[in-house]
Scaffold this motif. Sequence first.
Motif, PDB file in Angstrom:
ATOM      1  N   LEU A 184       0.829  -1.202   0.000  1.00 12.98           N
ATOM      2  CA  LEU A 184       0.000   0.000   0.000  1.00 12.98           C
ATOM      3  C   LEU A 184       0.866   1.254   0.000  1.00 12.98           C
ATOM      4  O   LEU A 184       2.076   1.212   0.225  1.00 12.98           O
ATOM      5  CB  LEU A 184      -0.921  -0.008   1.225  1.00 12.98           C
ATOM      6  N   VAL A 185       0.213   2.407  -0.237  1.00 10.39           N
ATOM      7  CA  VAL A 185       0.946   3.670  -0.321  1.00 10.39           C
ATOM      8  C   VAL A 185       1.428   4.089   1.058  1.00 10.39           C
ATOM      9  O   VAL A 185       0.867   3.684   2.090  1.00 10.39           O
ATOM     10  CB  VAL A 185       0.047   4.782  -0.917  1.00 10.39           C
ATOM     11  N   ASN A 186       2.472   4.910   1.076  1.00 14.78           N
ATOM     12  CA  ASN A 186       2.919   5.497   2.327  1.00 14.78           C
ATOM     13  C   ASN A 186       2.157   6.808   2.563  1.00 14.78           C
ATOM     14  O   ASN A 186       1.304   7.214   1.754  1.00 14.78           O
ATOM     15  CB  ASN A 186       4.424   5.701   2.335  1.00 14.78           C
ATOM     16  N   THR A 187       2.481   7.486   3.641  1.00 13.00           N
ATOM     17  CA  THR A 187       1.730   8.686   4.019  1.00 13.00           C
ATOM     18  C   THR A 187       1.849   9.794   2.981  1.00 13.00           C
ATOM     19  O   THR A 187       0.846  10.426   2.599  1.00 13.00           O
ATOM     20  CB  THR A 187       2.209   9.205   5.381  1.00 13.00           C
ATOM     21  N   GLN A 188       3.051  10.054   2.501  1.00 10.22           N
ATOM     22  CA  GLN A 188       3.230  11.151   1.542  1.00 10.22           C
ATOM     23  C   GLN A 188       2.506  10.861   0.231  1.00 10.22           C
ATOM     24  O   GLN A 188       1.929  11.776  -0.388  1.00 10.22           O
ATOM     25  CB  GLN A 188       4.731  11.384   1.295  1.00 10.22           C
ATOM     26  N   GLN A 189       2.519   9.625  -0.212  1.00 10.12           N
ATOM     27  CA  GLN A 189       1.803   9.270  -1.438  1.00 10.12           C
ATOM     28  C   GLN A 189       0.297   9.416  -1.240  1.00 10.12           C
ATOM     29  O   GLN A 189      -0.419   9.893  -2.129  1.00 10.12           O
ATOM     30  CB  GLN A 189       2.166   7.833  -1.834  1.00 10.12           C
ATOM     31  N   TYR A 190      -0.177   9.005  -0.058  1.00  8.86           N
ATOM     32  CA  TYR A 190      -1.607   9.145   0.243  1.00  8.86           C
ATOM     33  C   TYR A 190      -2.021  10.609   0.245  1.00  8.86           C
ATOM     34  O   TYR A 190      -3.039  10.997  -0.346  1.00  8.86           O
ATOM     35  CB  TYR A 190      -1.907   8.505   1.598  1.00  8.86           C
ATOM     36  N   ILE A 191      -1.230  11.453   0.880  1.00 10.41           N
ATOM     37  CA  ILE A 191      -1.565  12.875   0.971  1.00 10.41           C
ATOM     38  C   ILE A 191      -1.567  13.526  -0.407  1.00 10.41           C
ATOM     39  O   ILE A 191      -2.420  14.376  -0.712  1.00 10.41           O
ATOM     40  CB  ILE A 191      -0.586  13.586   1.927  1.00 10.41           C
ATOM     41  N   SER A 192      -0.641  13.110  -1.264  1.00  4.49           N
ATOM     42  CA  SER A 192      -0.598  13.705  -2.613  1.00  4.49           C
ATOM     43  C   SER A 192      -1.861  13.374  -3.399  1.00  4.49           C
ATOM     44  O   SER A 192      -2.359  14.208  -4.161  1.00  4.49           O
ATOM     45  CB  SER A 192       0.650  13.229  -3.355  1.00  4.49           C
ATOM     46  N   THR A 217      -6.948   4.403   1.757  1.00  8.78           N
ATOM     47  CA  THR A 217      -5.640   4.204   1.148  1.00  8.78           C
ATOM     48  C   THR A 217      -5.770   3.554  -0.227  1.00  8.78           C
ATOM     49  O   THR A 217      -6.866   3.143  -0.648  1.00  8.78           O
ATOM     50  CB  THR A 217      -4.762   3.343   2.074  1.00  8.78           C
ATOM     51  N   GLN A 218      -4.661   3.445  -0.937  1.00 11.55           N
ATOM     52  CA  GLN A 218      -4.598   2.840  -2.260  1.00 11.55           C
ATOM     53  C   GLN A 218      -3.386   1.917  -2.323  1.00 11.55           C
ATOM     54  O   GLN A 218      -2.503   1.953  -1.460  1.00 11.55           O
ATOM     55  CB  GLN A 218      -4.506   3.912  -3.356  1.00 11.55           C
ATOM     56  N   THR A 219      -3.317   1.117  -3.356  1.00  4.06           N
ATOM     57  CA  THR A 219      -2.166   0.237  -3.529  1.00  4.06           C
ATOM     58  C   THR A 219      -0.987   1.035  -4.078  1.00  4.06           C
ATOM     59  O   THR A 219      -1.154   2.065  -4.747  1.00  4.06           O
ATOM     60  CB  THR A 219      -2.490  -0.915  -4.489  1.00  4.06           C
ATOM     61  N   ALA A 220       0.199   0.525  -3.830  1.00  4.85           N
ATOM     62  CA  ALA A 220       1.401   1.156  -4.359  1.00  4.85           C
ATOM     63  C   ALA A 220       1.427   1.092  -5.880  1.00  4.85           C
ATOM     64  O   ALA A 220       1.935   2.005  -6.542  1.00  4.85           O
ATOM     65  CB  ALA A 220       2.640   0.496  -3.765  1.00  4.85           C
ATOM     66  N   ASP A 221       0.868   0.009  -6.447  1.00  2.74           N
ATOM     67  CA  ASP A 221       0.818  -0.107  -7.910  1.00  2.74           C
ATOM     68  C   ASP A 221      -0.067   0.974  -8.507  1.00  2.74           C
ATOM     69  O   ASP A 221       0.235   1.514  -9.579  1.00  2.74           O
ATOM     70  CB  ASP A 221       0.292  -1.487  -8.306  1.00  2.74           C
ATOM     71  N   PHE A 222      -1.190   1.276  -7.831  1.00  3.50           N
ATOM     72  CA  PHE A 222      -2.053   2.349  -8.335  1.00  3.50           C
ATOM     73  C   PHE A 222      -1.311   3.672  -8.340  1.00  3.50           C
ATOM     74  O   PHE A 222      -1.369   4.432  -9.306  1.00  3.50           O
ATOM     75  CB  PHE A 222      -3.315   2.451  -7.483  1.00  3.50           C
ATOM     76  N   TYR A 223      -0.602   3.955  -7.253  1.00  5.12           N
ATOM     77  CA  TYR A 223       0.115   5.232  -7.188  1.00  5.12           C
ATOM     78  C   TYR A 223       1.182   5.304  -8.265  1.00  5.12           C
ATOM     79  O   TYR A 223       1.376   6.367  -8.890  1.00  5.12           O
ATOM     80  CB  TYR A 223       0.741   5.423  -5.806  1.00  5.12           C
ATOM     81  N   LYS A 224       1.858   4.218  -8.498  1.00 10.82           N
ATOM     82  CA  LYS A 224       2.909   4.213  -9.520  1.00 10.82           C
ATOM     83  C   LYS A 224       2.315   4.525 -10.896  1.00 10.82           C
ATOM     84  O   LYS A 224       2.924   5.248 -11.711  1.00 10.82           O
ATOM     85  CB  LYS A 224       3.603   2.862  -9.525  1.00 10.82           C
ATOM     86  N   ALA A 225       1.101   3.981 -11.166  1.00  9.75           N
ATOM     87  CA  ALA A 225       0.459   4.251 -12.449  1.00  9.75           C
ATOM     88  C   ALA A 225      -0.153   5.652 -12.485  1.00  9.75           C
ATOM     89  O   ALA A 225      -0.151   6.318 -13.521  1.00  9.75           O
ATOM     90  CB  ALA A 225      -0.620   3.202 -12.709  1.00  9.75           C
ATOM     91  N   TRP A 226      -0.652   6.101 -11.358  1.00 12.68           N
ATOM     92  CA  TRP A 226      -1.317   7.417 -11.293  1.00 12.68           C
ATOM     93  C   TRP A 226      -0.317   8.568 -11.384  1.00 12.68           C
ATOM     94  O   TRP A 226      -0.508   9.489 -12.179  1.00 12.68           O
ATOM     95  CB  TRP A 226      -2.113   7.500  -9.987  1.00 12.68           C
ATOM     96  N   GLN A 227       0.741   8.517 -10.576  1.00 11.05           N
ATOM     97  CA  GLN A 227       1.832   9.511 -10.604  1.00 11.05           C
ATOM     98  C   GLN A 227       1.316  10.941 -10.751  1.00 11.05           C
ATOM     99  O   GLN A 227       1.503  11.623 -11.761  1.00 11.05           O
ATOM    100  CB  GLN A 227       2.801   9.196 -11.737  1.00 11.05           C
ATOM    101  N   ASN A 228       0.599  11.383  -9.710  1.00 14.27           N
ATOM    102  CA  ASN A 228       0.126  12.778  -9.644  1.00 14.27           C
ATOM    103  C   ASN A 228      -0.818  13.146 -10.782  1.00 14.27           C
ATOM    104  O   ASN A 228      -0.860  14.293 -11.234  1.00 14.27           O
ATOM    105  CB  ASN A 228       1.306  13.753  -9.613  1.00 14.27           C
TER     106      ASN A 228
END
Length: 1013
Positions: free
Chosen positions: A297-305, A901-912
């Motif tokens: 899952l995402v860390n705090t900074q990724q979640y906040i972004s 929260t979200q998965t780390a894979d989602f954040y990697k694909a989303w990238q802001n």
Amino acid sequence: MKNNHVNTCIRKIAIPIFILAYSFYLPLFAHSPMGTLGISPPYEPIQQDYLIQGIVTDIDSPLPGVNILIKGTARGTLSDMEGAYGLRVSSTDTLVFSYVGYRTLTIAVHGLKKLDVILQSEATQLQEVEVNAGYYTVKDKERTGSISKINGKEIELQPIVSPLEALQGRMAGVEVIQQNGIPGSAPIIRIRGQNSLRSEGNYPLYIIDGVPIISTPVTGGSNMFSNGIDPLSSLNLANIESIEVLKDADATAIYGSRGANGVVLITTKKGKGYNRKTELEAHLYSGLGTVSNKMDLVNTQQYISIRKAALENDGREPNEIADYDLLLWNQNGYTDWQEVLFGGTSTISDFNVSASGGNSTTSFRLGGSFHNEGTVFPGDNGYQKVTGGLQLNHTSEDKRLNLDFTLNYGVDRIDVMANSSNLIRTAISLPPNAPHVYNEDGSLNWEDWTYSAWDNPLAAVLHRTSTDQGNSIIANLGLSIHLFKGLTFRTNMGYTNLQRDYKALLSKDQYSPEIREGANHIAVVTQRNRSSWILEPQLVYTKKIGKGTLDGLLGSTFQQNENKNLNVSGAGFVTESLMGDLSAAKAISVDNNDQIKYKYNAIFARLGYNFEHKYFINLTGRRDGSSRFGPNKRFANFWAIGGSWIFSEENFIKKHLPFLSFGKLRGSYGITGNDQIADYGYLDAYEATPGPNGLYPTQLTNPDYSWEENKKLEAAIELGFIEDRINLGLSWYRNRSSNQLVGFPLPTITGFSSVQANLPATVQNMGWEIELTSLNVNSNNFRWQTFFNLTVPNNKLLNFPNIDLTSYANTYRVGYPLNISLLYQYEGVDPETGLYRVMDVNEDGRYDYEDRTVIKNTGSRYFGGLNNNLTYKGLEFQFLLQFVKHEGYMNYMGLPGQKNTQTADFYKAWQNGNNPNIQKASETYNASIAHSLFFLSEQSLADASFIRLKTLGLSYALPEVPLQKIGLRSCKLFLQGQNLITLTGYNGFNVEFPGGNNIPALRTVTLGAQFNF
């Protein structure tokens, strides 16, 4: 208490260490030249000739005619009818024990005057191994039906609770899904697929020592057990001799309606033969278990972004009421909620002991076990089991009368959270910067949670407690009387009783202080009792006719089951300490109190003929009567025919195919039934009206609905090569289940939603099964065996006339498997709105089942296992790889941009928000609808195929001769691992049961020792 716990731990650790050190110490002086180490041997060698005596047996009985030679000489002897032998030897001699069909055993005398040995069979599955076919036994090479078997040796040391878990990856055609890692939870078992449209109509028949037990999981307790509690959980795994699974019509038709979905036969261990001194066996192990997989899952900074991007996209500024996670919670804080809520370590310990022996007419086995296992959740949760077993066998001196009595008793207790199945969901959705769960003084932290939509997650864990205790007894008495030559009367009398008492205490302290005052302490008590008895008198006839042998069986079954369920709840307790006493409640309600009886009678027959041990035919038939059907359809007939031809016994095969050591063709066809429906469904039913003296109907009568029918067809070939060093079995099967028993929907104008009826629907299960065994190396010191199985199933709803008029129109499709998902067609991200889009097929502006045109199969495409056993002298290494090819749902994650929260894979694909294929972060209603439709589209499925190192075992058998000098027949140290490694591309939580909010199977490692005295 702490000192006792420490002493217990020291003993658990010290004993294996002492034995391990002893195992290395003994060979130093036992096999080194005298005086090399300056240590005297533990015995004085006898130089002159003397008499050594002993008994030679296999696992169960004495072996007559065993050839016993002094190595390097022609001097020797043979064992007598009781397996006894005597031979004059010197202390430096070595004895060689050899017997046809058994592994040769070489043992140095070393001054022993008494030496008992046990020979291990060399028989492969295509030789003389006997399998249990239910009402009779048959040599594996002579069977006409499809039967798979595993031995107790493969089960007894595994750190599992249910014996069904031991079947995973070991049997073709048998799929076992462990959807929950909580001990005692019932796995899903399917034998050659799903036959019934009703999920409750697909359970196989469980038979323990000839006694059938109710196979449906026990429900009514904590919803942490998503599929209920396994009715087999109270069995002692170390007491199981073998498990056979009957699959085709030839093997199951003799069980009639009870065998429609296959039969699981569990045979417990018996005393080891007659004229044996009392022997004691014991094993113990302890170890640790952890959750085998967690989501990344995402860390705090990724979640906040992601959250800040949502606010920007929605065009609003954050405020403390709606965005407390951004303004009030620690922006640098981080908590791995998976670690907090189910990241603990489960401690496992098990102790088992048994004694067996007998005289010339009687044998016995008495044993017991204790199993203790913690959980990975916070709090004082765990599982405990205590079992006891007794087996007695007596044969009269004239061999005409035989009595066999078996008793298995088990008590288990499960302490888990009550009504907290959303705990896993919380762990994978709670924001990573959520407040701490504890205050500095160790109390639960409520202050930092009160202004959020979340409750302190540990409150539900610590203040919703439950206990589920079970008592199980399974008893069987078998009587056999030899009337005259070829004819035997026997009867089987069995009794079972399973009682589970569930108590849940729901304290109002689970709520935040603001709403706690208006809440109540609540207690829920549930009692579930299952009892049954069975009586099966039989006549067995055997006669040699010409060059063949005729076997006949005629019998009847009288069976009755009774279910009792009571559910009572109380509320308004003055204090939490009184919650265990319902009489202290201000209000008590009886939510359920029913008693249901089920009666089943049958007559059955079997006729088998064996001609020259090459040609076999087997005819079975059964007429069943069930109380679950109305008077018009209470009885039905079921039958099967099976045949086989051992063509390798033909002269032309022996002449032209000398490399083929065994070859057999077999086939079967027959009809079995199914009555797995609710009791009394054919009757009119009424309930009292709220007012006095009134009744209103709740169920329509239908005395004409009848049995489901399962027509089974199979063809198979079995081959053995190079003196059976390589064995191959290939089976093709086709099962068609028709006359489906379901609730037929009715128009609302009738006043009833449905009526029990037979629908003209047919479900087909067709597939291939491959079983391959090989003896790769077989030398004096090294042995390597490989076992491989593969199943390729094909499930299909063959036909269902007018399915559009039934409630199944939105569940199944004709021509497709039953395990399908009806999904929307995904169209990508709308460039104008930045939201996911699915196709509105009929363009009516709504999204419903008419738009779900994508059909995906979520069942297994194929599954199997690869098992290897390697032994070198006293060292044994075993590992099992399980593999499954299937698709499954991704774990549902909340709307990106909301407070989850979200998965780390989602954040990697989303990238802001720079990926045009990912929906923008947003909290709006339209974004929520689009996100929900996305998870109902084809994009919600992923490849959940996996390869798992299911079991890994390493053991070392200490040298026997030195052990015998200290009173031990044998001792083995072992290391066992379960679910150690899983290779998969699936990024969800539970690859075995994808999409579910249940913890996966635990990864466990145990260390133990096994003793034989």
